[in-house]
Scaffold this active site. Sequence first.
Site, PDB file in Angstrom:
ATOM      1  N   ASP A 152     -86.392   6.417 -47.249  1.00  0.00           N
ATOM      2  CA  ASP A 152     -86.213   6.390 -48.695  1.00  0.00           C
ATOM      3  C   ASP A 152     -87.175   7.452 -49.186  1.00  0.00           C
ATOM      4  O   ASP A 152     -88.392   7.250 -49.140  1.00  0.00           O
ATOM      5  CB  ASP A 152     -86.577   5.017 -49.283  1.00  0.00           C
ATOM      6  CG  ASP A 152     -86.320   4.997 -50.782  1.00  0.00           C
ATOM      7  OD1 ASP A 152     -86.736   5.952 -51.464  1.00  0.00           O
ATOM      8  OD2 ASP A 152     -85.709   4.031 -51.269  1.00  0.00           O
ATOM      9  N   HIS A 153     -86.664   8.590 -49.616  1.00  0.00           N
ATOM     10  CA  HIS A 153     -87.577   9.723 -49.829  1.00  0.00           C
ATOM     11  C   HIS A 153     -88.578   9.458 -50.949  1.00  0.00           C
ATOM     12  O   HIS A 153     -89.600  10.125 -51.031  1.00  0.00           O
ATOM     13  CB  HIS A 153     -86.813  11.037 -50.004  1.00  0.00           C
ATOM     14  CG  HIS A 153     -86.219  11.253 -51.362  1.00  0.00           C
ATOM     15  ND1 HIS A 153     -85.034  10.694 -51.742  1.00  0.00           N
ATOM     16  CD2 HIS A 153     -86.655  11.975 -52.422  1.00  0.00           C
ATOM     17  CE1 HIS A 153     -84.763  11.066 -52.988  1.00  0.00           C
ATOM     18  NE2 HIS A 153     -85.734  11.843 -53.433  1.00  0.00           N
ATOM     19  N   HIS A 171     -84.568   3.378 -54.385  1.00  0.00           N
ATOM     20  CA  HIS A 171     -85.772   4.020 -54.927  1.00  0.00           C
ATOM     21  C   HIS A 171     -86.519   3.131 -55.935  1.00  0.00           C
ATOM     22  O   HIS A 171     -87.729   2.944 -55.834  1.00  0.00           O
ATOM     23  CB  HIS A 171     -85.429   5.347 -55.605  1.00  0.00           C
ATOM     24  CG  HIS A 171     -84.666   6.305 -54.737  1.00  0.00           C
ATOM     25  ND1 HIS A 171     -84.875   6.410 -53.382  1.00  0.00           N
ATOM     26  CD2 HIS A 171     -83.701   7.210 -55.028  1.00  0.00           C
ATOM     27  CE1 HIS A 171     -84.065   7.349 -52.891  1.00  0.00           C
ATOM     28  NE2 HIS A 171     -83.338   7.837 -53.865  1.00  0.00           N
TER      29      HIS A 171
HETATM   30  C1  BG6 Z   1     -81.028  10.536 -54.401  1.00  0.00           C
HETATM   31  C2  BG6 Z   1     -79.833  10.141 -55.223  1.00  0.00           C
HETATM   32  O1  BG6 Z   1     -81.320   9.537 -53.475  1.00  0.00           O
HETATM   33  O2  BG6 Z   1     -82.140  10.727 -55.253  1.00  0.00           O
HETATM   34  C3  BG6 Z   1     -79.537  11.193 -56.275  1.00  0.00           C
HETATM   35  O3  BG6 Z   1     -78.698   9.980 -54.382  1.00  0.00           O
HETATM   36  C4  BG6 Z   1     -80.773  11.488 -57.094  1.00  0.00           C
HETATM   37  O4  BG6 Z   1     -78.473  10.776 -57.113  1.00  0.00           O
HETATM   38  C5  BG6 Z   1     -81.982  11.766 -56.196  1.00  0.00           C
HETATM   39  O5  BG6 Z   1     -80.509  12.605 -57.910  1.00  0.00           O
HETATM   40  C6  BG6 Z   1     -83.258  11.885 -57.012  1.00  0.00           C
HETATM   41  O6  BG6 Z   1     -84.305  12.334 -56.205  1.00  0.00           O
HETATM   42  P1  BG6 Z   1     -85.544  13.130 -56.796  1.00  0.00           P
HETATM   43  O7  BG6 Z   1     -86.478  13.291 -55.646  1.00  0.00           O
HETATM   44  O8  BG6 Z   1     -85.006  14.420 -57.322  1.00  0.00           O
HETATM   45  O9  BG6 Z   1     -86.098  12.281 -57.899  1.00  0.00           O
END
Ligand code: BG6
Length: 478
Positions: free
Chosen positions: A172-173, A235
């Site tokens: 989960d980044h 997230h």
């Molecule tokens: C991804 C989603 O996991 O996270 C996207 O699938 C979203 O829809 C993105 O735009 C947001 O990531 P970050 O790091 O740009 O906040």
Amino acid sequence: IPVDDFDLVIFGGTGDLARRKILPGLYRRFVAGQMPAEARIIGAARSELDDEGYRQDVRDALKEFLAKADQSEEQIAAFLSRLHYVSIDARGEDGWKELNQLMRDGVVRAFYFSVAPALFGDLAERLHHHKIAGRDSRIVVEKPFGRDLESAKALNATLAEHFDETQIYRIDHYLGKETVQNLMVVRFANVLFEPLWNAQYVDHIQITVAETVGVGGRGSYYDKSGAMRDMVQNHLMQLLCLIAMEPPSRFDPDAVRDEKLKVIRALDPVDPADIVRGQYEAKGKANSYIDDVENDESRTESFIAMKLHVSNWRWAGTPFYIRTGKRLRARQSEIAVVFKDAPHSIFGAQAGRHRNILTIRLQPNDGMKLGVTIKEPGPGGMRLIDVPLDMTFADALGSDGEAVPEAYERLIMDVVRGNQTLFMRGDEVEAAWAWTDPIINGWQDRDDRPHEYEPGTAGPEEAAMLMHRENRRWRDIK
Ligand code: BG6
């Protein structure tokens, strides 16, 4: 500090995620000197390419997705020389022998499944069958990890046929973001916050992940998911866990993940009256959500706001308001801990209402601010104003922010180090779906339609009402 020597295989090595995030991230770690001298990256995908062809493709990706300041011809050439490519058929026999021959013994073997979840089982099976992956190997999988409890369980079961939980790294980044990790340090390495971190002192908590982008080219995926599956189940849920969890006894993977799991399990079912869903309208030349996903009938939400309750001793009575959406006014992700008013104001009614708010900002400008009430300087009497104690990390640490590794870089290096703390455990993912499923099913049963909202705003009016009706307000998105 270099990590242990490794061979990293990226299945889906020519795909969008690999080109956009994984390879640029690895390049940055390479430049930072963290990749050991012999470490290699092996792209594996269906396209017929040789090493040179793949290197050319990756060079293009680096040029497109790396900041200009990060691009050095010399470094890029050196990085590309670490790359290899195997053309492979995930569902057939082609390429597996070649991959096996490429792999070295005695180094960490990691396999990144940057492919559709439907292929996880095929890849796991063949890695095992060809004896390419063994007891010490690690696999990395991406979201979406299932689309409901049943499919997540099936995926977990498929992976478990060939790999132990200790070998599986579910990314989960958001957990790789600097501020998210800092949140744990701020909470558990300072005496200042933890005694106040409960329902007695906290009025409510807000979590906002606002984006300016629409669903653009991802319409066919997104329309089947919506904000709830795409953002909340993973997230936002992870952010909520880190804010709400009890202090783990150690900073070790299972101690941390046990505490997060307890938070998810303590979530109450959500009253439909506490949920607002939205879809963006068209504006100027920009498409509406309906146009973007090319589905006139779509009831999928591109925005969601909800009020949640964590039913445990610490949080009983303190609501958590969460919201996320596309095409909003600004790209802004933050958590705000809004403390209660002082029990008695000695400065009289004209002093107004002042409360301490701790804002933890993930992006942009990651950092924290603590709003403190002070006397307005000057001879005007006892006037109170709120000023921020600003802990913007780039300022505090004297860096320009560039030195901070991005989420993917950190997480991939953690895979090589064998540290699972920032990865989701199978039971966590299942618990999150178990909470999400009845909510989504409820919308389907009631034929619930999202409200429309104007792009460039903070979402539908009804989301503001969710707070106003309780005399609270969302923090501005600006
Ligand atoms: C991804 C989603 O996991 O996270 C996207 O699938 C979203 O829809 C993105 O735009 C947001 O990531 P970050 O790091 O740009 O906040």
